[in-house]
Write a protein that holds these residues in place. Structure first.
Motif, PDB file in Angstrom:
ATOM      1  N   LYS A   8       0.834  -1.186   0.000  1.00  0.00           N
ATOM      2  CA  LYS A   8       0.000   0.000   0.000  1.00  0.00           C
ATOM      3  C   LYS A   8       0.875   1.244   0.000  1.00  0.00           C
ATOM      4  CE  LYS A   8      -4.239  -0.004   1.873  1.00  0.00           C
ATOM      5  NZ  LYS A   8      -5.205   0.129   2.961  1.00  0.00           N
ATOM      6  N   ILE A   9       0.609   2.116  -0.918  1.00  0.00           N
ATOM      7  CA  ILE A   9       1.310   3.396  -0.964  1.00  0.00           C
ATOM      8  C   ILE A   9       0.649   4.314   0.064  1.00  0.00           C
ATOM      9  CG2 ILE A   9       1.817   5.420  -2.376  1.00  0.00           C
ATOM     10  CD1 ILE A   9       1.888   3.514  -4.778  1.00  0.00           C
ATOM     11  N   PRO A  10       1.446   4.957   0.914  1.00  0.00           N
ATOM     12  CA  PRO A  10       0.851   5.820   1.941  1.00  0.00           C
ATOM     13  C   PRO A  10       0.062   6.967   1.324  1.00  0.00           C
ATOM     14  CG  PRO A  10       3.202   5.508   2.332  1.00  0.00           C
ATOM     15  CD  PRO A  10       2.893   4.917   0.999  1.00  0.00           C
ATOM     16  N   SER A  11      -1.010   7.342   1.995  1.00  0.00           N
ATOM     17  CA  SER A  11      -1.805   8.490   1.566  1.00  0.00           C
ATOM     18  C   SER A  11      -1.059   9.762   1.920  1.00  0.00           C
ATOM     19  CB  SER A  11      -3.155   8.496   2.285  1.00  0.00           C
ATOM     20  OG  SER A  11      -3.871   7.332   2.000  1.00  0.00           O
ATOM     21  N   SER A 120      -9.411  10.276  19.738  1.00  0.00           N
ATOM     22  CA  SER A 120     -10.593  10.436  18.884  1.00  0.00           C
ATOM     23  C   SER A 120     -10.936  11.913  18.687  1.00  0.00           C
ATOM     24  CB  SER A 120     -11.788   9.664  19.445  1.00  0.00           C
ATOM     25  OG  SER A 120     -12.147  10.156  20.707  1.00  0.00           O
ATOM     26  N   VAL A 121     -10.622  12.770  19.649  1.00  0.00           N
ATOM     27  CA  VAL A 121     -10.855  14.210  19.498  1.00  0.00           C
ATOM     28  C   VAL A 121      -9.990  14.745  18.354  1.00  0.00           C
ATOM     29  CG1 VAL A 121     -10.566  16.475  20.621  1.00  0.00           C
ATOM     30  CG2 VAL A 121     -11.514  14.547  21.903  1.00  0.00           C
ATOM     31  N   ILE A 122      -8.755  14.292  18.271  1.00  0.00           N
ATOM     32  CA  ILE A 122      -7.846  14.743  17.223  1.00  0.00           C
ATOM     33  C   ILE A 122      -8.302  14.207  15.865  1.00  0.00           C
ATOM     34  CG2 ILE A 122      -5.443  14.761  16.439  1.00  0.00           C
ATOM     35  CD1 ILE A 122      -4.729  14.331  19.491  1.00  0.00           C
ATOM     36  N   ARG A 123      -8.668  12.927  15.825  1.00  0.00           N
ATOM     37  CA  ARG A 123      -9.161  12.335  14.567  1.00  0.00           C
ATOM     38  C   ARG A 123     -10.408  13.070  14.077  1.00  0.00           C
ATOM     39  NH1 ARG A 123      -8.130   7.543  17.113  1.00  0.00           N
ATOM     40  NH2 ARG A 123     -10.350   7.213  17.524  1.00  0.00           N
ATOM     41  N   PHE A 124     -11.337  13.334  14.978  1.00  0.00           N
ATOM     42  CA  PHE A 124     -12.564  14.033  14.615  1.00  0.00           C
ATOM     43  C   PHE A 124     -12.242  15.420  14.059  1.00  0.00           C
ATOM     44  CE2 PHE A 124     -16.022  16.951  15.633  1.00  0.00           C
ATOM     45  CZ  PHE A 124     -17.075  16.337  14.978  1.00  0.00           C
ATOM     46  N   ALA A 125     -11.349  16.144  14.715  1.00  0.00           N
ATOM     47  CA  ALA A 125     -10.996  17.498  14.275  1.00  0.00           C
ATOM     48  C   ALA A 125     -10.370  17.470  12.889  1.00  0.00           C
ATOM     49  CB  ALA A 125     -10.043  18.152  15.279  1.00  0.00           C
ATOM     50  N   VAL A 126      -9.426  16.568  12.661  1.00  0.00           N
ATOM     51  CA  VAL A 126      -8.775  16.487  11.347  1.00  0.00           C
ATOM     52  C   VAL A 126      -9.809  16.195  10.264  1.00  0.00           C
ATOM     53  CG1 VAL A 126      -7.213  15.081   9.934  1.00  0.00           C
ATOM     54  CG2 VAL A 126      -6.470  15.904  12.171  1.00  0.00           C
ATOM     55  N   LEU A 130     -10.831  18.699   7.134  1.00  0.00           N
ATOM     56  CA  LEU A 130     -10.642  18.211   5.760  1.00  0.00           C
ATOM     57  C   LEU A 130     -11.942  18.356   4.977  1.00  0.00           C
ATOM     58  CD1 LEU A 130      -8.503  14.961   6.233  1.00  0.00           C
ATOM     59  CD2 LEU A 130      -7.846  16.975   4.898  1.00  0.00           C
ATOM     60  N   ARG A 131     -13.048  17.968   5.602  1.00  0.00           N
ATOM     61  CA  ARG A 131     -14.363  18.087   4.957  1.00  0.00           C
ATOM     62  C   ARG A 131     -14.699  19.551   4.677  1.00  0.00           C
ATOM     63  NH1 ARG A 131     -16.069  14.442   8.345  1.00  0.00           N
ATOM     64  NH2 ARG A 131     -17.013  15.918   9.778  1.00  0.00           N
ATOM     65  N   MET A 132     -14.481  20.410   5.675  1.00  0.00           N
ATOM     66  CA  MET A 132     -14.793  21.833   5.516  1.00  0.00           C
ATOM     67  C   MET A 132     -13.979  22.459   4.391  1.00  0.00           C
ATOM     68  SD  MET A 132     -15.116  23.058   9.492  1.00  0.00           S
ATOM     69  CE  MET A 132     -15.190  24.796   9.109  1.00  0.00           C
ATOM     70  N   ALA A 133     -12.742  21.989   4.202  1.00  0.00           N
ATOM     71  CA  ALA A 133     -11.871  22.527   3.160  1.00  0.00           C
ATOM     72  C   ALA A 133     -12.210  21.959   1.786  1.00  0.00           C
ATOM     73  CB  ALA A 133     -10.408  22.245   3.498  1.00  0.00           C
ATOM     74  N   HIS A 142      -7.546   9.394   5.949  1.00  0.00           N
ATOM     75  CA  HIS A 142      -7.855  10.792   6.228  1.00  0.00           C
ATOM     76  C   HIS A 142      -7.853  11.100   7.725  1.00  0.00           C
ATOM     77  CE1 HIS A 142     -11.517   8.450   5.447  1.00  0.00           C
ATOM     78  NE2 HIS A 142     -11.986   9.051   6.520  1.00  0.00           N
ATOM     79  N   GLY A 143      -7.012  10.399   8.439  1.00  0.00           N
ATOM     80  CA  GLY A 143      -6.825  10.697   9.847  1.00  0.00           C
ATOM     81  C   GLY A 143      -5.506  11.423  10.047  1.00  0.00           C
ATOM     82  N   PRO A 144      -5.179  11.717  11.286  1.00  0.00           N
ATOM     83  CA  PRO A 144      -3.938  12.441  11.582  1.00  0.00           C
ATOM     84  C   PRO A 144      -2.682  11.724  11.070  1.00  0.00           C
ATOM     85  CG  PRO A 144      -5.304  12.252  13.540  1.00  0.00           C
ATOM     86  CD  PRO A 144      -5.963  11.440  12.479  1.00  0.00           C
ATOM     87  N   HIS A 145      -2.721  10.393  11.065  1.00  0.00           N
ATOM     88  CA  HIS A 145      -1.524   9.645  10.674  1.00  0.00           C
ATOM     89  C   HIS A 145      -1.143   9.884   9.212  1.00  0.00           C
ATOM     90  CE1 HIS A 145       1.437   6.713  11.941  1.00  0.00           C
ATOM     91  NE2 HIS A 145       1.355   6.170  10.745  1.00  0.00           N
TER      92      HIS A 145
END
Length: 169
Positions: A8-11, A120-126, A130-133, A142-145
């Motif tokens: 898998k190629i990293p996102s 989960s707070v950080i994941r939710f924020a990211v 991303l959605r808002m942008a 599409h998580g912090p990682h």
């Protein structure tokens, strides 16, 4: 029998997408001020969400301009630079938003009870920003990682030595 696993190629996200996401954060609201500080740690330093959630007030050394912590995943002691924009965001969060309480953790919930945040707070924020942008995340992590890979990719493109990248990540 032998078989090959799919590689898998990293996102990754472009610098423009990352900046667009950061610009979506409302830095006038308490949640936005906190989220901006957390997300800068993700996008500019490639910190893991578990390490951000575990940061303590004493982890930030304003004199040496370093962030000091023990990585949860590896147990490795880390010293990362306290970049000017991160320093300003963290100071703003502490000064304007962080509730006065006895918790040593840097990032706390916005409303009572003022418990330390979770990953989960950080994941939710990211994901929210991303959605808002309007950034297309289909087929990508599409998580912090995912921003660790983006940071590494951008450093490779800027000819940063691999050993330096490995040390940062």
């Amino acid at each position: 029998p032998r078989y090959k696993r799919a590689f898998k190629i990293p996102s990754t996200y472009s610098n423009e997408e990352i900046l667009r996401m950061e610009q979506m954060i409302d830095r006038t609201s308490p949640t936005g001020i906190r989220d901006y500080a957390m997300i800068l740690l993700v996008t500019r330093l490639g910190m893991r969400s578990g390490d951000i959630a575990e940061l303590e007030l004493q982890s930030i050394n304003y004199n040496s301009e370093k962030i000091h912590f023990i990585q949860q995943k590896t147990g490795t002691e880390m010293y990362l630079p306290l970049l000017p924009e991160i320093k300003e965001a963290i100071c703003g969060y502490i000064r304007e938003v962080r509730p006065a309480c006895s918790s040593p953790k840097l990032f706390l919930r916005i409303s009572a009870p003022y418990a330390p945040i979770t990953t989960s707070v950080i994941r939710f924020a990211v994901n929210r920003y991303l959605r808002m942008a309007g950034i297309d995340t289909s087929g990508k992590h599409h998580g912090p990682h995912a921003f660790r890979a983006s940071l590494a990719s951008s450093m490779v493109n800027e000819n940063v030595p691999y050993e330096a990248i490995r040390g940062i990540l």
